[in-house]
Enzyme design. Sequence first.
Site, PDB file in Angstrom:
ATOM      1  N   CYS A 193       0.855  -1.179   0.000  1.00 13.28           N
ATOM      2  CA  CYS A 193       0.000   0.000   0.000  1.00 13.28           C
ATOM      3  C   CYS A 193       0.892   1.231   0.000  1.00 13.28           C
ATOM      4  O   CYS A 193       2.108   1.117   0.082  1.00 13.28           O
ATOM      5  CB  CYS A 193      -0.865   0.018   1.249  1.00 13.28           C
ATOM      6  SG  CYS A 193      -1.677  -1.556   1.562  1.00 13.28           S
ATOM      7  N   ARG A 235       1.085   1.317  -6.438  1.00 24.92           N
ATOM      8  CA  ARG A 235       1.361   0.296  -5.430  1.00 24.92           C
ATOM      9  C   ARG A 235       0.093  -0.431  -4.991  1.00 24.92           C
ATOM     10  O   ARG A 235       0.161  -1.506  -4.388  1.00 24.92           O
ATOM     11  CB  ARG A 235       2.013   0.930  -4.202  1.00 24.92           C
ATOM     12  CG  ARG A 235       3.380   1.491  -4.482  1.00 24.92           C
ATOM     13  CD  ARG A 235       3.927   2.154  -3.255  1.00 24.92           C
ATOM     14  NE  ARG A 235       4.065   1.217  -2.152  1.00 24.92           N
ATOM     15  CZ  ARG A 235       5.124   0.464  -1.942  1.00 24.92           C
ATOM     16  NH1 ARG A 235       6.133   0.510  -2.758  1.00 24.92           N
ATOM     17  NH2 ARG A 235       5.175  -0.346  -0.906  1.00 24.92           N
ATOM     18  N   TRP A 270      -3.820  -1.938  -1.163  1.00 24.64           N
ATOM     19  CA  TRP A 270      -3.707  -3.146  -1.975  1.00 24.64           C
ATOM     20  C   TRP A 270      -3.999  -4.278  -1.005  1.00 24.64           C
ATOM     21  O   TRP A 270      -3.195  -4.614  -0.152  1.00 24.64           O
ATOM     22  CB  TRP A 270      -2.290  -3.227  -2.541  1.00 24.64           C
ATOM     23  CG  TRP A 270      -2.123  -4.259  -3.571  1.00 24.64           C
ATOM     24  CD1 TRP A 270      -2.535  -4.200  -4.873  1.00 24.64           C
ATOM     25  CD2 TRP A 270      -1.488  -5.517  -3.421  1.00 24.64           C
ATOM     26  NE1 TRP A 270      -2.194  -5.340  -5.525  1.00 24.64           N
ATOM     27  CE2 TRP A 270      -1.557  -6.165  -4.662  1.00 24.64           C
ATOM     28  CE3 TRP A 270      -0.870  -6.176  -2.355  1.00 24.64           C
ATOM     29  CZ2 TRP A 270      -1.031  -7.426  -4.871  1.00 24.64           C
ATOM     30  CZ3 TRP A 270      -0.347  -7.425  -2.560  1.00 24.64           C
ATOM     31  CH2 TRP A 270      -0.433  -8.038  -3.808  1.00 24.64           C
ATOM     32  N   ASN A 280       0.865   0.519   6.580  1.00 26.25           N
ATOM     33  CA  ASN A 280       1.460  -0.273   5.504  1.00 26.25           C
ATOM     34  C   ASN A 280       2.083  -1.486   6.161  1.00 26.25           C
ATOM     35  O   ASN A 280       2.791  -1.321   7.143  1.00 26.25           O
ATOM     36  CB  ASN A 280       2.622   0.548   4.935  1.00 26.25           C
ATOM     37  CG  ASN A 280       2.549   0.668   3.466  1.00 26.25           C
ATOM     38  OD1 ASN A 280       1.687   0.073   2.853  1.00 26.25           O
ATOM     39  ND2 ASN A 280       3.449   1.431   2.898  1.00 26.25           N
ATOM     40  N   GLY A 281       1.878  -2.689   5.650  1.00 23.97           N
ATOM     41  CA  GLY A 281       2.522  -3.867   6.251  1.00 23.97           C
ATOM     42  C   GLY A 281       1.498  -4.829   6.824  1.00 23.97           C
ATOM     43  O   GLY A 281       0.320  -4.802   6.433  1.00 23.97           O
ATOM     44  N   GLU A 332      13.334 -20.655 -17.139  1.00 31.06           N
ATOM     45  CA  GLU A 332      12.999 -19.282 -16.765  1.00 31.06           C
ATOM     46  C   GLU A 332      14.142 -18.319 -17.137  1.00 31.06           C
ATOM     47  O   GLU A 332      13.896 -17.223 -17.638  1.00 31.06           O
ATOM     48  CB  GLU A 332      12.679 -19.228 -15.258  1.00 31.06           C
ATOM     49  CG  GLU A 332      12.413 -17.850 -14.688  1.00 31.06           C
ATOM     50  CD  GLU A 332      11.273 -17.094 -15.348  1.00 31.06           C
ATOM     51  OE1 GLU A 332      10.500 -17.678 -16.131  1.00 31.06           O
ATOM     52  OE2 GLU A 332      11.169 -15.871 -15.100  1.00 31.06           O
ATOM     53  N   LYS A 352      13.697 -15.159 -19.612  1.00 35.05           N
ATOM     54  CA  LYS A 352      14.057 -13.779 -19.234  1.00 35.05           C
ATOM     55  C   LYS A 352      14.967 -13.178 -20.291  1.00 35.05           C
ATOM     56  O   LYS A 352      14.772 -12.066 -20.733  1.00 35.05           O
ATOM     57  CB  LYS A 352      14.810 -13.748 -17.908  1.00 35.05           C
ATOM     58  CG  LYS A 352      14.089 -13.756 -16.603  1.00 35.05           C
ATOM     59  CD  LYS A 352      13.022 -12.765 -16.348  1.00 35.05           C
ATOM     60  CE  LYS A 352      11.748 -13.063 -17.072  1.00 35.05           C
ATOM     61  NZ  LYS A 352      10.683 -13.707 -16.395  1.00 35.05           N
ATOM     62  N   GLU A 394      13.160 -12.606 -23.822  1.00 32.97           N
ATOM     63  CA  GLU A 394      12.088 -11.621 -23.923  1.00 32.97           C
ATOM     64  C   GLU A 394      12.583 -10.181 -23.838  1.00 32.97           C
ATOM     65  O   GLU A 394      11.936  -9.290 -24.370  1.00 32.97           O
ATOM     66  CB  GLU A 394      10.959 -11.884 -22.918  1.00 32.97           C
ATOM     67  CG  GLU A 394      11.285 -11.653 -21.483  1.00 32.97           C
ATOM     68  CD  GLU A 394      10.119 -11.993 -20.555  1.00 32.97           C
ATOM     69  OE1 GLU A 394       8.969 -11.728 -20.922  1.00 32.97           O
ATOM     70  OE2 GLU A 394      10.375 -12.528 -19.466  1.00 32.97           O
ATOM     71  N   HIS A 406      21.090 -35.634 -26.659  1.00 39.07           N
ATOM     72  CA  HIS A 406      20.088 -36.275 -27.515  1.00 39.07           C
ATOM     73  C   HIS A 406      19.690 -35.389 -28.683  1.00 39.07           C
ATOM     74  O   HIS A 406      18.601 -35.556 -29.234  1.00 39.07           O
ATOM     75  CB  HIS A 406      18.875 -36.684 -26.674  1.00 39.07           C
ATOM     76  CG  HIS A 406      19.233 -37.674 -25.613  1.00 39.07           C
ATOM     77  ND1 HIS A 406      19.509 -38.988 -25.888  1.00 39.07           N
ATOM     78  CD2 HIS A 406      19.417 -37.522 -24.278  1.00 39.07           C
ATOM     79  CE1 HIS A 406      19.835 -39.609 -24.762  1.00 39.07           C
ATOM     80  NE2 HIS A 406      19.778 -38.735 -23.773  1.00 39.07           N
ATOM     81  N   LYS A 416       1.977  -6.729 -20.084  1.00 35.89           N
ATOM     82  CA  LYS A 416       2.110  -7.229 -18.713  1.00 35.89           C
ATOM     83  C   LYS A 416       0.990  -8.205 -18.365  1.00 35.89           C
ATOM     84  O   LYS A 416       1.192  -9.162 -17.648  1.00 35.89           O
ATOM     85  CB  LYS A 416       2.117  -6.045 -17.745  1.00 35.89           C
ATOM     86  CG  LYS A 416       2.397  -6.414 -16.301  1.00 35.89           C
ATOM     87  CD  LYS A 416       3.832  -6.834 -16.100  1.00 35.89           C
ATOM     88  CE  LYS A 416       4.092  -7.447 -14.747  1.00 35.89           C
ATOM     89  NZ  LYS A 416       5.285  -8.319 -14.751  1.00 35.89           N
TER      90      LYS A 416
HETATM   91  C1  F6R Z   1       7.502 -13.401 -18.494  1.00 34.00           C
HETATM   92  C2  F6R Z   1       6.148 -13.162 -18.032  1.00 34.00           C
HETATM   93  C3  F6R Z   1       5.062 -13.969 -18.633  1.00 34.00           C
HETATM   94  C4  F6R Z   1       3.949 -14.229 -17.586  1.00 34.00           C
HETATM   95  C5  F6R Z   1       2.752 -14.905 -18.267  1.00 34.00           C
HETATM   96  C6  F6R Z   1       1.683 -15.265 -17.258  1.00 34.00           C
HETATM   97  O1  F6R Z   1       8.424 -12.594 -17.854  1.00 34.00           O
HETATM   98  O2  F6R Z   1       5.921 -12.317 -17.216  1.00 34.00           O
HETATM   99  O3  F6R Z   1       5.532 -15.152 -19.168  1.00 34.00           O
HETATM  100  O4  F6R Z   1       4.477 -15.039 -16.584  1.00 34.00           O
HETATM  101  O5  F6R Z   1       2.217 -14.050 -19.239  1.00 34.00           O
HETATM  102  O6  F6R Z   1       1.218 -14.142 -16.604  1.00 34.00           O
HETATM  103  P1  F6R Z   1       0.490 -14.225 -15.213  1.00 34.00           P
HETATM  104  O7  F6R Z   1       1.451 -14.736 -14.189  1.00 34.00           O
HETATM  105  O8  F6R Z   1       0.052 -12.820 -14.931  1.00 34.00           O
HETATM  106  O9  F6R Z   1      -0.677 -15.160 -15.356  1.00 34.00           O
END
Ligand code: F6R
Length: 575
Positions: free
Chosen positions: A2, A27, A75, A99-100, A451, A455, A458, A474, A570
């Site tokens: 928050c 936030r 939040w 907050n917390g 992962e 990272k 992307e 293989h 996002k």
């Molecule tokens: C990669 C990334 C995406 C999300 C995916 C699922 O860095 O952020 O691969 O992990 O789009 O998104 P959520 O977790 O919001 O369902």
Amino acid sequence: MCGIVGVKGIKNPQDFLLEGLKELEYRGYDSAGIALIDEGELKVIKAVGKLKNLEEKVKNVTFSNPTLGIGHTRWATHGKPTELNAHPHIGEFSAVVHNGIIENYQEIKKELEKENISFVSQTDTEVIVKLFEHFYEGDAFEAFKKTFEKIDGAYAILLITEKEPEKIFFAKKGSPLIVAKNEGKFFFASSDAPLIGYANTAHYVEDGEFGYVDSFKPLPANKESAKKGGFRFYMEKEIYEQYDVLKENTLGRNTKDGIVFDELDKSFFEGINNIIISACGTSYHAGLVGKYLIERDAKIRVDVEVASELRYRKPLLSKDTLFIVISQSGETADTLETLKMAKKAGLKTLALCNMDNSSIVREADRTILLRAGIEKGVASTKAFATQVMTLWMLSNYLADKNEYEIINQAIEATKVNSKIHEKIKRLSKRYLHGHGFFFIGRDIFYPLALEGALKLKEISYIHAEGYPAGEMKHGPIALADPELFVVALLSKNILFEKTKSNIEELAARDATVLTVSSEEIELTDDYVKISLANHPMIEFFEMMVITQLLALEVAIRMGNDVDMPRNLAKSVTVE
Ligand code: F6R
């Protein structure tokens, strides 16, 4: 997560409060509120939803001569985003923003209820103001001190009271709080963005401090860098935040007596023989880590599914299966649809999610919130850390296993070591060409390899793949040559010798290998040393930070917009 603000000594304090909350709105934005002292009387205005709803309400309030006030944007962690649960929380003559998390709020609530003190919200915060008023016997500071001594947990608190209408009381432990001043005016905020332009000096309140302050430091000059906290990109800030975020994620859950999930009870798992985890992208990778942990410790079979595949392949769903969805945003269309499908088939459902009140949270039977805070970088970092940690705690919970100390050590391992960051920054210049990357690992380090590769690709737009180390021979080893870059995640605790052989096979074929391990492998080209740890999850979290930093530094050198990489969004609300 928050945001809080406070102000004393300016005309129309409500304007600063609303403006400050706007700076902090990213936030948390499921409700907001302000409280002011106007002619000695408390005035409280709250609204559910975005800040503009509160602004509208404030426009319709007539103020006489308000002298000070506090504000909050929420939040939700404890209790739904309703007006009653919104801050400020009030008693008969005081108001508080917080907050917390107050860990012992239930205990305090019970004690106060015995004294006929009643509660109107489901939050942990309300106990603060009720305790304060309970302790008040003519000296507000004394009552505040007693309140502060009684509560456990993490907090930044601002409190105002009609009993001493010229004061703002504050206390801090674990959550950030700044007090700033400009001549006779005082400003409070949970981060510095709201203060810029109002104050020229600030005191970053230390843990355990409360009351008044007297030492002030200069504020950063520009709002944009303040929001990024001096980091080049939000992603970098979020990598550095992981230590604090994991503390918050495990607060009240990882206890000396084992794992506690207020959200769950053991009866929820009665009759469960299998688990299906459904997710996308990074969240899917976290799910894969969960499979290794839960099957090994809790002895429950776990299948991990890419939601966009599961959704259309008419899977067999039996009622003795717990259906877990993992999502940062809580809005990912494919994940949501699989959740609906599982519910329709009569399965029990559990969401691990970062966004309270999101579609996934509303749909699932139960939710464990990830408490990662708002993640602004499109490439997920801190949310992934909390997903893995939550699955680890869930595995402990299901297995009745207590790894309290190891979990804490793993959190420590996410503190960014500046020397290692510097080394990765330097190393990154050697990895900008070539025909692509392989990230390799075994066991839980295989999903981490997936992962790490995601990272890197992307945000750098360089091709990268994650592969099980033992699988390279293989087929993919055919690609090995000096222009093939391999990032090898080599654990001292799991299959060390076997992974080492796989690395040597690649080195022998002249691939360029960067090994991440606590032990140096002579034949590899580059080496990032992690601390020697006696548990693979401690190594996992340290290596996670290293793979994130590597992706970040390569992408920065490529000149890319790390926070908003091309073609991505996002929250993926389309299938
Ligand atoms: C990669 C990334 C995406 C999300 C995916 C699922 O860095 O952020 O691969 O992990 O789009 O998104 P959520 O977790 O919001 O369902």
